[in-house]
Design a protein around this motif. Sequence first.
Motif, mmCIF file in Angstrom:
data_model
loop_
_atom_site.group_PDB
_atom_site.id
_atom_site.type_symbol
_atom_site.label_atom_id
_atom_site.label_comp_id
_atom_site.label_asym_id
_atom_site.label_seq_id
_atom_site.Cartn_x
_atom_site.Cartn_y
_atom_site.Cartn_z
ATOM 1 N N THR A 1 0.901 -1.182 -0.175
ATOM 2 C CA THR A 1 0.024 -0.034 0.009
ATOM 3 C C THR A 1 0.860 1.216 -0.087
ATOM 4 O O THR A 1 0.275 2.468 -0.394
ATOM 5 C CB THR A 1 -0.888 0.104 1.111
ATOM 6 O OG1 THR A 1 -0.238 -0.321 2.323
ATOM 7 C CG2 THR A 1 -2.023 -0.898 1.072
ATOM 8 N N ILE A 2 2.114 1.294 0.324
ATOM 9 C CA ILE A 2 2.905 2.498 0.502
ATOM 10 C C ILE A 2 3.228 2.805 -1.161
ATOM 11 O O ILE A 2 3.454 1.747 -1.924
ATOM 12 C CB ILE A 2 4.022 2.411 1.310
ATOM 13 C CG1 ILE A 2 5.156 1.121 0.863
ATOM 14 C CG2 ILE A 2 3.810 2.053 2.725
ATOM 15 C CD1 ILE A 2 6.285 1.348 1.679
ATOM 16 N N PHE B 1 -1.758 3.156 4.075
ATOM 17 C CA PHE B 1 -2.706 3.820 3.337
ATOM 18 C C PHE B 1 -2.316 5.728 3.763
ATOM 19 O O PHE B 1 -2.497 6.328 3.158
ATOM 20 C CB PHE B 1 -4.127 3.685 3.737
ATOM 21 C CG PHE B 1 -5.388 4.656 3.445
ATOM 22 C CD1 PHE B 1 -5.575 4.780 2.064
ATOM 23 C CD2 PHE B 1 -6.020 5.526 4.304
ATOM 24 C CE1 PHE B 1 -6.552 5.714 1.783
ATOM 25 C CE2 PHE B 1 -6.860 6.353 4.032
ATOM 26 C CZ PHE B 1 -7.158 6.439 2.735
ATOM 27 N N TYR B 2 -2.209 5.634 5.312
ATOM 28 C CA TYR B 2 -1.807 7.066 5.581
ATOM 29 C C TYR B 2 -0.628 7.684 5.052
ATOM 30 O O TYR B 2 -0.628 8.881 4.611
ATOM 31 C CB TYR B 2 -1.484 6.836 7.276
ATOM 32 C CG TYR B 2 -1.701 8.142 7.975
ATOM 33 C CD1 TYR B 2 -2.796 8.646 8.399
ATOM 34 C CD2 TYR B 2 -0.531 8.776 8.276
ATOM 35 C CE1 TYR B 2 -2.853 9.961 8.995
ATOM 36 C CE2 TYR B 2 -0.476 9.972 8.828
ATOM 37 C CZ TYR B 2 -1.556 10.788 9.186
ATOM 38 O OH TYR B 2 -1.614 11.951 9.713
ATOM 39 N N ILE B 3 0.354 6.635 4.735
ATOM 40 C CA ILE B 3 1.519 7.188 4.143
ATOM 41 C C ILE B 3 1.045 7.749 2.461
ATOM 42 O O ILE B 3 1.746 8.673 2.227
ATOM 43 C CB ILE B 3 2.789 6.335 3.930
ATOM 44 C CG1 ILE B 3 3.072 5.645 5.374
ATOM 45 C CG2 ILE B 3 3.959 6.792 3.109
ATOM 46 C CD1 ILE B 3 3.493 7.003 6.223
ATOM 47 N N THR B 4 0.253 6.933 1.950
ATOM 48 C CA THR B 4 -0.153 7.366 0.812
ATOM 49 C C THR B 4 -1.033 8.630 0.641
ATOM 50 O O THR B 4 -0.812 9.133 -0.432
ATOM 51 C CB THR B 4 -1.081 6.179 0.273
ATOM 52 O OG1 THR B 4 -0.415 4.886 0.163
ATOM 53 C CG2 THR B 4 -1.603 6.542 -1.132
ATOM 54 N N ILE B 5 -1.775 8.857 1.821
ATOM 55 C CA ILE B 5 -2.385 10.217 1.912
ATOM 56 C C ILE B 5 -1.314 11.210 1.701
ATOM 57 O O ILE B 5 -1.727 12.346 1.014
ATOM 58 C CB ILE B 5 -3.185 10.372 3.144
ATOM 59 C CG1 ILE B 5 -4.338 9.203 3.379
ATOM 60 C CG2 ILE B 5 -3.627 11.560 3.701
ATOM 61 C CD1 ILE B 5 -5.300 9.085 4.274
ATOM 62 N N ILE B 6 -0.269 11.179 2.381
ATOM 63 C CA ILE B 6 0.667 12.148 2.367
ATOM 64 C C ILE B 6 1.178 12.408 0.872
ATOM 65 O O ILE B 6 1.276 13.493 0.286
ATOM 66 C CB ILE B 6 2.179 12.012 3.083
ATOM 67 C CG1 ILE B 6 1.513 11.857 4.515
ATOM 68 C CG2 ILE B 6 3.057 13.047 3.030
ATOM 69 C CD1 ILE B 6 2.644 11.089 5.373
ATOM 70 N N PHE B 7 1.465 11.400 0.029
ATOM 71 C CA PHE B 7 1.474 11.666 -1.378
ATOM 72 C C PHE B 7 0.490 12.098 -2.063
ATOM 73 O O PHE B 7 0.865 12.819 -3.097
ATOM 74 C CB PHE B 7 2.196 10.344 -1.796
ATOM 75 C CG PHE B 7 3.681 10.132 -1.527
ATOM 76 C CD1 PHE B 7 4.677 10.439 -2.277
ATOM 77 C CD2 PHE B 7 3.958 9.463 -0.363
ATOM 78 C CE1 PHE B 7 6.021 10.132 -1.986
ATOM 79 C CE2 PHE B 7 5.346 9.197 -0.103
ATOM 80 C CZ PHE B 7 6.333 9.614 -0.787
#
Length: 268
Positions: free
Chosen positions: A25-26, A89-95
């Motif tokens: 997911t990242i 998913f939280y790391i994906t939100i940053i991107f």
Amino acid sequence: MLDRIIANAAVFLLVAVRTYAFLRTIPLFSMRNVPTAAKVALTAYVSYLLLPQINYNVYADFIGPDTAFSLYYFLVLAGEALIGVITGFYITIIFAAFSTAGQFFAFQMGFSASEVYDSVSQVENPLMGQYLNLIALLIFLQNGAFQNLFMNGLGASFKALSAYSLVTGYENLIMILIKGLTKLFADALIIALPLMGTLLLVAVSLGILTRAAPQMNLLSESFPLTILTAFFILTVSLPNICDFFSRAFYAGFTQLELLFASFGGNQI
């Protein structure tokens, strides 16, 4: 190495499932271009490094001394996979904030129709969104954030979160994710606002000139002028944008630390 894995096979599988779900997911590792064999090998390596640091006494009822486990073990596996997906998913939100910023001003630049497949976010993305996404990914790699994320962030998640946390502390989890989505649009607007404001002024100026002198036919010149102005502003503000990217990553890790702390875990 193999002796330790075999002796703790049930616990190792729990660690590997969460780590693999996190990798899937990242950004970067979730790309289809990354071979599955490489993801599995990296999962096994990271899980082996994290295995001595993890205390799984909370799951002692489901893991017997002979590594035999009950049917509840499969539910625990599903919970571990869900924790890995949520963390990634939280790391994906940053991107996603950087990609969203590109979508904000791509329309004013005239690039909104030129959407291509972005291998990082794996969605149809305007060119400017993909451009900012790649810059963010380079900054993420340069700052050593991936190493910090794997060895510290992932290790802290094992100390703080368990499958029971999804049941007992789901309210804190939901609030953190909602705040992350809110910050996504706020960061995207901060990145895109200078360029959007400049292009708005350019559009208003061209509109006034077109009304004052229709014979100049400024409509045919507006697109190249807008594109050149946008790239000039983007080039001038690129150092500030890169600095904002670094601060956005730090703020995202801080929020992830607060998420772990809310469940009683250690800091990243």
